[in-house]
Design a protein around this motif. Structure first.
Motif, PDB file in Angstrom:
ATOM      1  N   ASP A 134      14.960  -6.084   1.297  1.00 56.88           N
ATOM      2  CA  ASP A 134      15.133  -4.640   1.379  1.00 56.88           C
ATOM      3  C   ASP A 134      13.896  -4.057   2.047  1.00 56.88           C
ATOM      4  O   ASP A 134      12.882  -4.748   2.198  1.00 56.88           O
ATOM      5  CB  ASP A 134      15.318  -4.046  -0.024  1.00 56.88           C
ATOM      6  N   LYS A 135      13.962  -2.804   2.445  1.00 52.64           N
ATOM      7  CA  LYS A 135      12.847  -2.151   3.120  1.00 52.64           C
ATOM      8  C   LYS A 135      12.343  -0.978   2.295  1.00 52.64           C
ATOM      9  O   LYS A 135      13.142  -0.283   1.657  1.00 52.64           O
ATOM     10  CB  LYS A 135      13.263  -1.669   4.513  1.00 52.64           C
ATOM     11  N   PRO A 136      11.036  -0.732   2.287  1.00 47.27           N
ATOM     12  CA  PRO A 136      10.515   0.411   1.534  1.00 47.27           C
ATOM     13  C   PRO A 136      10.925   1.726   2.181  1.00 47.27           C
ATOM     14  O   PRO A 136      11.111   1.807   3.396  1.00 47.27           O
ATOM     15  CB  PRO A 136       9.000   0.204   1.592  1.00 47.27           C
ATOM     16  N   LEU A 174      10.313   3.128  -7.050  1.00 48.73           N
ATOM     17  CA  LEU A 174       8.879   2.912  -6.924  1.00 48.73           C
ATOM     18  C   LEU A 174       8.248   4.150  -6.312  1.00 48.73           C
ATOM     19  O   LEU A 174       8.830   4.772  -5.420  1.00 48.73           O
ATOM     20  CB  LEU A 174       8.573   1.700  -6.041  1.00 48.73           C
ATOM     21  N   ALA A 175       7.053   4.514  -6.791  1.00 50.36           N
ATOM     22  CA  ALA A 175       6.384   5.712  -6.284  1.00 50.36           C
ATOM     23  C   ALA A 175       4.898   5.433  -6.122  1.00 50.36           C
ATOM     24  O   ALA A 175       4.132   5.467  -7.078  1.00 50.36           O
ATOM     25  CB  ALA A 175       6.600   6.899  -7.225  1.00 50.36           C
ATOM     26  N   GLY A 176       4.498   5.100  -4.899  1.00 49.33           N
ATOM     27  CA  GLY A 176       3.085   4.888  -4.610  1.00 49.33           C
ATOM     28  C   GLY A 176       2.512   3.632  -5.226  1.00 49.33           C
ATOM     29  O   GLY A 176       1.418   3.643  -5.786  1.00 49.33           O
ATOM     30  N   LEU A 177       3.213   2.529  -5.096  1.00 43.19           N
ATOM     31  CA  LEU A 177       2.748   1.272  -5.696  1.00 43.19           C
ATOM     32  C   LEU A 177       1.774   0.573  -4.759  1.00 43.19           C
ATOM     33  O   LEU A 177       2.047   0.390  -3.575  1.00 43.19           O
ATOM     34  CB  LEU A 177       3.944   0.364  -5.990  1.00 43.19           C
ATOM     35  N   ASP A 178       0.617   0.171  -5.307  1.00 46.04           N
ATOM     36  CA  ASP A 178      -0.399  -0.586  -4.580  1.00 46.04           C
ATOM     37  C   ASP A 178      -0.601  -1.928  -5.269  1.00 46.04           C
ATOM     38  O   ASP A 178      -0.796  -1.978  -6.488  1.00 46.04           O
ATOM     39  CB  ASP A 178      -1.734   0.165  -4.550  1.00 46.04           C
ATOM     40  N   LEU A 179      -0.567  -3.002  -4.484  1.00 47.85           N
ATOM     41  CA  LEU A 179      -0.735  -4.334  -5.065  1.00 47.85           C
ATOM     42  C   LEU A 179      -1.216  -5.299  -3.999  1.00 47.85           C
ATOM     43  O   LEU A 179      -0.650  -5.367  -2.918  1.00 47.85           O
ATOM     44  CB  LEU A 179       0.594  -4.834  -5.647  1.00 47.85           C
ATOM     45  N   ALA A 195       0.838  -1.201   0.000  1.00 46.95           N
ATOM     46  CA  ALA A 195       0.000   0.000   0.000  1.00 46.95           C
ATOM     47  C   ALA A 195       0.871   1.247   0.000  1.00 46.95           C
ATOM     48  O   ALA A 195       1.624   1.482   0.949  1.00 46.95           O
ATOM     49  CB  ALA A 195      -0.920   0.013   1.221  1.00 46.95           C
ATOM     50  N   GLY A 196       0.781   2.011  -1.094  1.00 48.65           N
ATOM     51  CA  GLY A 196       1.520   3.258  -1.197  1.00 48.65           C
ATOM     52  C   GLY A 196       3.010   3.110  -1.020  1.00 48.65           C
ATOM     53  O   GLY A 196       3.667   3.953  -0.401  1.00 48.65           O
ATOM     54  N   VAL A 197       3.577   2.051  -1.604  1.00 41.58           N
ATOM     55  CA  VAL A 197       4.987   1.747  -1.392  1.00 41.58           C
ATOM     56  C   VAL A 197       5.882   2.627  -2.269  1.00 41.58           C
ATOM     57  O   VAL A 197       5.700   2.708  -3.486  1.00 41.58           O
ATOM     58  CB  VAL A 197       5.282   0.257  -1.656  1.00 41.58           C
ATOM     59  N   HIS A 198       6.820   3.275  -1.632  1.00 38.37           N
ATOM     60  CA  HIS A 198       7.858   4.056  -2.309  1.00 38.37           C
ATOM     61  C   HIS A 198       9.207   3.418  -1.994  1.00 38.37           C
ATOM     62  O   HIS A 198       9.443   2.916  -0.898  1.00 38.37           O
ATOM     63  CB  HIS A 198       7.873   5.504  -1.813  1.00 38.37           C
TER      64      HIS A 198
END
Length: 265
Positions: free
Chosen positions: A71-73, A37-42, A21-24
């Motif tokens: 790795d960490k967002p 990544l900029a605001g990825l939702d899946l 949710a909202g992953v950057h």
């Protein structure tokens, strides 16, 4: 022998195996930083086969690394409701000094599974990937396709091994272009084998590829990422009886639009 979950068709206890949710994700700092990544939702449901598709450098592999915990967002949330994800890469990455069976057995040994139980499980998994007779061979004695089968069995050994609280959680397999280095005939065979194995185990799969035909052939759902920075731009459901040729053309057209718009920016 077969390697299956106790009841792969049962209704899962959770709505998703993994949710982003909202992953950057950014690499580096200051002016030299790169936003991957900029605001990825899946969302990926238990037992679902999802293919991530996009141009090179769009962040597909970064998504897998984040899900796997490698790795960490930078921002956003990742909710994992599966057992520990297992990862399969483009290269088989087998231990050259170990036999095929010992390579498959390794994650079970590290997890503290008893010798007799892991020997039984290893035999089941080698049978599942149609390598029941080569467990005593070392990687250099196997073809590229066979090595990838061993790598798949090893990933399944990790993904399907559950104990304690994780026993009731869905399994998750992460695959990063595992067939891209193989010749076309071997790739076609292993794609069919992967579908068979996935249906047998009931594991959720997140499969990264840049090949639209491969994505449509394998996935229940195809998710297209934008060019860097990556975000979801469109999704397609691939149901039984779908016109794969037409869907490939549609996705290819959309992919070209995404790449063109990035180049013009």
């Amino acid at each position: 022998m077969t390697a299956t979950l106790e009841n792969p068709t049962a209704k899962p206890a959770t709505e998703h195996a993994v949710r982003l949710a909202g992953v950057h994700k950014s690499f580096g700092q200051g002016q030299r930083s790169v936003v991957a990544l900029a605001g990825l939702d899946l969302d990926v449901a238990p037992g679902e086969f999802v293919c991530l598709l996009g141009a090179s450098g769009c962040g597909k592999s970064t998504v897998l690394n984040l899900i796997a915990g490698l790795d960490k967002p930078t921002a956003g949330e990742i909710e994992l409701n599966s057992s520990r994800p297992a990862v399969m890469f483009q290269e088989a990455a087998l231990m050259p000094w170990l036999t095929a069976a010992a390579n498959v057995e390794l994650p079970l040994k590290l997890a503290g599974v008893s010798r007799s139980a892991r020997k039984t499980r290893t035999g089941e998994l080698l049978e599942l990937v149609r390598l029941g007779g080569v467990g005593n061979k070392r990687p250099h004695e196997l073809s590229g396709g066979m090595r990838q089968r061993v790598a798949l069995a090893r990933a399944l050994a990790s993904a399907l091994h559950t104990s304690g609280e994780s026993a009731s959680r869905p399994s998750l397999l992460l695959m990063d272009e595992p067939f891209s280095a193989l010749d076309a005939i071997t790739r076609d065979v292993l794609q069919a084998e992967l579908i068979r194995v996935w249906r047998s185990t009931g594991a959720a799969v997140v499969f990264v590829t840049h090949d639209v035909r491969e994505a449509v052939r394998l996935g229940e759902r195809v998710v297209l990422l934008s060019s860097r920075p990556g975000r979801v731009v469109q999704e397609w459901q691939v149901g039984e009886g779908a016109d794969e040729v037409a869907l490939v053309d549609t996705i290819n057209h959309r992919l070209r639009e995404v790449i063109s718009s990035h180049a013009a920016a």
